[in-house]
Design a protein around this motif. Structure first.
Motif, mmCIF file in Angstrom:
data_model
loop_
_atom_site.group_PDB
_atom_site.id
_atom_site.type_symbol
_atom_site.label_atom_id
_atom_site.label_comp_id
_atom_site.label_asym_id
_atom_site.label_seq_id
_atom_site.Cartn_x
_atom_site.Cartn_y
_atom_site.Cartn_z
ATOM 1 N N ARG A 90 -47.010 -13.977 -65.319
ATOM 2 C CA ARG A 90 -46.573 -15.236 -64.706
ATOM 3 C C ARG A 90 -45.579 -15.943 -65.624
ATOM 4 O O ARG A 90 -45.516 -15.667 -66.829
ATOM 5 C CB ARG A 90 -47.779 -16.149 -64.476
ATOM 6 C CG ARG A 90 -48.868 -15.584 -63.603
ATOM 7 C CD ARG A 90 -50.111 -16.457 -63.665
ATOM 8 N NE ARG A 90 -50.630 -16.569 -65.027
ATOM 9 C CZ ARG A 90 -51.714 -17.275 -65.366
ATOM 10 N NH1 ARG A 90 -52.395 -17.931 -64.424
ATOM 11 N NH2 ARG A 90 -52.112 -17.326 -66.620
ATOM 12 N N THR A 131 -41.002 -4.732 -68.703
ATOM 13 C CA THR A 131 -42.050 -4.523 -67.703
ATOM 14 C C THR A 131 -43.128 -5.594 -67.818
ATOM 15 O O THR A 131 -43.606 -6.129 -66.803
ATOM 16 C CB THR A 131 -42.678 -3.135 -67.884
ATOM 17 O OG1 THR A 131 -41.649 -2.134 -67.823
ATOM 18 C CG2 THR A 131 -43.719 -2.851 -66.803
ATOM 19 N N VAL A 175 -54.921 -8.659 -64.602
ATOM 20 C CA VAL A 175 -53.498 -8.679 -64.966
ATOM 21 C C VAL A 175 -53.186 -7.503 -65.892
ATOM 22 O O VAL A 175 -52.203 -6.771 -65.695
ATOM 23 C CB VAL A 175 -53.131 -10.018 -65.650
ATOM 24 C CG1 VAL A 175 -51.714 -9.941 -66.237
ATOM 25 C CG2 VAL A 175 -53.215 -11.159 -64.660
ATOM 26 N N ARG A 193 -41.963 -8.790 -66.343
ATOM 27 C CA ARG A 193 -41.888 -8.731 -64.891
ATOM 28 C C ARG A 193 -43.262 -8.936 -64.258
ATOM 29 O O ARG A 193 -43.386 -9.529 -63.193
ATOM 30 C CB ARG A 193 -41.294 -7.391 -64.469
ATOM 31 C CG ARG A 193 -40.975 -7.282 -62.987
ATOM 32 C CD ARG A 193 -40.154 -6.056 -62.666
ATOM 33 N NE ARG A 193 -40.885 -4.815 -62.912
ATOM 34 C CZ ARG A 193 -40.606 -3.963 -63.895
ATOM 35 N NH1 ARG A 193 -39.616 -4.227 -64.745
ATOM 36 N NH2 ARG A 193 -41.311 -2.852 -64.046
ATOM 37 N N VAL A 194 -44.311 -8.471 -64.919
ATOM 38 C CA VAL A 194 -45.660 -8.540 -64.360
ATOM 39 C C VAL A 194 -46.318 -9.894 -64.624
ATOM 40 O O VAL A 194 -47.031 -10.432 -63.768
ATOM 41 C CB VAL A 194 -46.535 -7.406 -64.937
ATOM 42 C CG1 VAL A 194 -48.004 -7.580 -64.537
ATOM 43 C CG2 VAL A 194 -46.018 -6.048 -64.455
ATOM 44 N N ARG A 208 -53.336 -4.200 -64.012
ATOM 45 C CA ARG A 208 -52.138 -4.043 -63.179
ATOM 46 C C ARG A 208 -50.926 -3.670 -64.047
ATOM 47 O O ARG A 208 -50.105 -2.833 -63.667
ATOM 48 C CB ARG A 208 -51.874 -5.345 -62.416
ATOM 49 C CG ARG A 208 -50.737 -5.220 -61.396
ATOM 50 C CD ARG A 208 -50.695 -6.392 -60.447
ATOM 51 N NE ARG A 208 -50.332 -7.643 -61.108
ATOM 52 C CZ ARG A 208 -51.152 -8.663 -61.305
ATOM 53 N NH1 ARG A 208 -52.426 -8.586 -60.896
ATOM 54 N NH2 ARG A 208 -50.747 -9.759 -61.903
ATOM 55 N N LEU A 209 -50.832 -4.300 -65.227
ATOM 56 C CA LEU A 209 -49.740 -3.979 -66.145
ATOM 57 C C LEU A 209 -49.851 -2.531 -66.626
ATOM 58 O O LEU A 209 -48.835 -1.810 -66.684
ATOM 59 C CB LEU A 209 -49.759 -4.944 -67.336
ATOM 60 C CG LEU A 209 -48.737 -4.677 -68.447
ATOM 61 C CD1 LEU A 209 -47.313 -4.794 -67.914
ATOM 62 C CD2 LEU A 209 -48.951 -5.653 -69.608
ATOM 63 N N GLU A 265 -48.652 -0.229 -63.950
ATOM 64 C CA GLU A 265 -47.191 -0.295 -63.820
ATOM 65 C C GLU A 265 -46.511 0.478 -64.928
ATOM 66 O O GLU A 265 -45.548 1.235 -64.710
ATOM 67 C CB GLU A 265 -46.745 -1.753 -63.816
ATOM 68 C CG GLU A 265 -45.257 -1.977 -63.624
ATOM 69 C CD GLU A 265 -44.796 -1.652 -62.213
ATOM 70 O OE1 GLU A 265 -43.578 -1.492 -62.017
ATOM 71 O OE2 GLU A 265 -45.647 -1.569 -61.304
ATOM 72 N N THR A 279 -44.121 3.952 -64.647
ATOM 73 C CA THR A 279 -42.698 3.627 -64.836
ATOM 74 C C THR A 279 -42.164 4.338 -66.073
ATOM 75 O O THR A 279 -42.717 4.183 -67.168
ATOM 76 C CB THR A 279 -42.497 2.114 -65.011
ATOM 77 O OG1 THR A 279 -43.041 1.438 -63.878
ATOM 78 C CG2 THR A 279 -41.032 1.774 -65.159
#
Length: 501
Positions: A397, A391, A425, A394-395, A428-429, A432, A436
């Motif tokens: 860069r 994960t 960042v 994926r998040v 957001r991680l 996620e 998930t």
């Protein structure tokens, strides 16, 4: 050997001592701790010797897949023993090739020496002996006694050589005149030069009919092969029979081995003649070997092309395997992200290259991970770690880095990210990861959250860290502040914790 002859040799002003380079090479050859580096220093002092070794390395004697351009490359390709053997032969024989009005006789002797050197090396290869270059050196030096006699008494020895129809006749005339033959004289000279014992013994026995050592047998045979080559004719086949008999004594080699050696010599002759500065013609009575040599060259070229193609493929496979092994050494085996050791190297490099642009690190720790292990077991815990790592990748860069820092703790390196961008960042991680499932057990999803501490280098003139350790320590301090504040949150260095006064 008569005392008068020894006195003549001792007092011969034109009989040289080994040159300084040769003396150093002799010492290196007898030093078990000698290295290529030490040999390169010695040989590099003699430009002509260096050039010869470079030319040998690129000759048909060594069917290399790529051309060597420097002495270091040549020596690395030849190896230490081969380099010392070849360099010693060039140095010693060059000193004996003086100019005293005997150029024609001297040239004949030198041609025999070069041919014998080639033959000895090839016979050793046919007999599966491992000392090809020392055989070449022994073959080259077996006639130094003749060169010494020619230097000491040029007129008398030239006349004696002119009376001899072949090598056997020459040996008989030498024994009659000196109570010694050139093999004994050569061994005497080699002893005075402090050459290795194996060379002294081989030179001494080079004209003998006896000897059980395959090395000596190859040198003995090499002289007969050279005589066959140099003969004006061999109508009755006596020289060929003599050479074949000597070759057969080399570890059981047969007549077909003599033919192959002759063909290989013919194929290598142009380059070898140039290396040793001698003109050697193809003998008329062995005209068939020219055609054999051409066929051999074609086959050798085809084999080299095949070998080069295979070698190229092997190199690519090896390089890919090495790349995979190197990459494996950098990775955490469970999660597939970088391991801590490699991440520390990356971070040191990025920190040094940061200049004035911001460099952010984030230490991330999964919340209550021990409870997952205790409730579901370590296999599920491993699955959670793997899914979390996927994960994160994926998040983030492609220019960012992530590593497993230890246990359930991960380190993120966000280059060119200031505090606000990095916090976005990480938030957001966190969102996620929170929504998930990191694993599924009996149809039930397993969720987790994390706590993160962020520290940024160069975010402002007053927020520079002196080293990587201080930067990581700042992120670690903030991480544990986030955990004290209740977990499931992202904190920045410099932002007060709710626990702070």
């Amino acid at each position: 050997m008569r005392t008068e002859l020894e006195a003549t040799l001792l007092h011969c002003r034109s009989l040289p001592s080994p040159p300084g380079v040769a003396l150093q090479i002799i010492a290196l050859a007898q030093d078990p701790n000698a290295t290529l580096g030490a040999a390169a220093q010695v040989i590099g002092m003699d430009p002509a010797l260096s050039a010869r070794l470079l030319r040998v390395a690129n000759s048909p004697l060594y069917a290399t897949r790529r051309r060597t351009e420097t002495l270091a490359q040549a020596m690395a390709m030849l190896g230490l023993n081969a380099t010392l053997s070849l360099a010693l032969g060039f140095s010693l024989v060059h000193g004996l090739r003086g100019h005293n009005g005997t150029a024609q006789t001297q040239e004949r002797i030198w041609r025999r020496s070069v041919l014998a050197a080639m033959a000895a090396r090839l016979l050793g290869q046919q007999a599966s002996l491992k000392r090809a270059e020392t055989l070449m050196l022994a073959g080259l030096l077996q006639d130094i006694g003749r060169l010494a006699l020619l230097q000491a008494m040029p007129e008398d020895y030239s006349a004696l050589c002119a009376r001899a129809d072949d090598n056997s006749a020459l040996l008989a005339l030498e024994r009659e005149a000196f109570d010694a033959d050139h093999a004994e004289v050569g061994a005497w000279l080699a002893r005075r030069w402090h050459l290795p014992d194996y060379l002294i013994d081989t030179i001494a026995g080079s004209e003998s009919e006896t000897g059980e050592d395959p090395f000596l047998r190859c040198v003995q045979a090499s002289g007969s092969v050279a005589d066959l080559w140099l003969a004006d004719a061999d109508a009755d086949g006596a020289l060929r029979d003599a050479a074949a008999s000597r070759v057969q004594a080399c570890a059981g080699l047969g007549p077909e081995d003599l033919e192959e050696v002759l063909s290989l010599m013919a194929a290598s002759l142009p380059e070898i003649s140039a290396i040793f500065e001698v003109r050697i013609e193809h003998p008329a009575h062995l005209h068939a070997i020219s055609d054999e040599a051409k066929e051999l060259l074609v086959l050798r070229n085809l084999r080299q092309i095949q070998d080069a193609t295979q070698a190229h493929q092997d190199v690519k496979v090896t390089e890919e395997r090495m790349r995979q092994l190197t990459e494996q050494a950098r990775r955490d085996p469970l999660t597939g992200v970088y391991n801590r050791l490699h991440m520390e190297e990356v971070l040191e490099r990025e920190f040094a290259a940061a200049g004035m642009h911001p460099l952010t690190v984030a230490l991330v720790d999964l919340d209550d991970f021990k409870q997952i292990n205790d409730r579901y077991g370590h296999l599920v815990g491993d699955q959670v770690l793997r899914q979390f790592a996927q994960t994160v990748q994926r998040v983030l860069r492609s220019t960012d880095f992530v590593a497993r820092y230890g246990g359930e703790e991960f380190l993120l390196v966000l280059n060119y990210s200031n505090e606000s961008a990095a916090e976005q960042v990480l938030q957001r991680l966190l969102n996620e990861v929170s929504r998930t499932p990191m694993a599924v057990v009996d149809g039930n999803p397993v969720h987790t959250t994390f706590s993160a501490g962020i520290a940024t280098h160069n975010s402002a003139p007053d927020s520079q860290f002196s080293n990587v350790r201080d930067l990581l320590q700042a992120a670690d301090n903030v991480l544990y502040g986030a955990k004290r504040d209740g977990r499931n949150r992202v904190r920045q260095h410099g932002t007060p914790s709710s626990q702070d006064g």
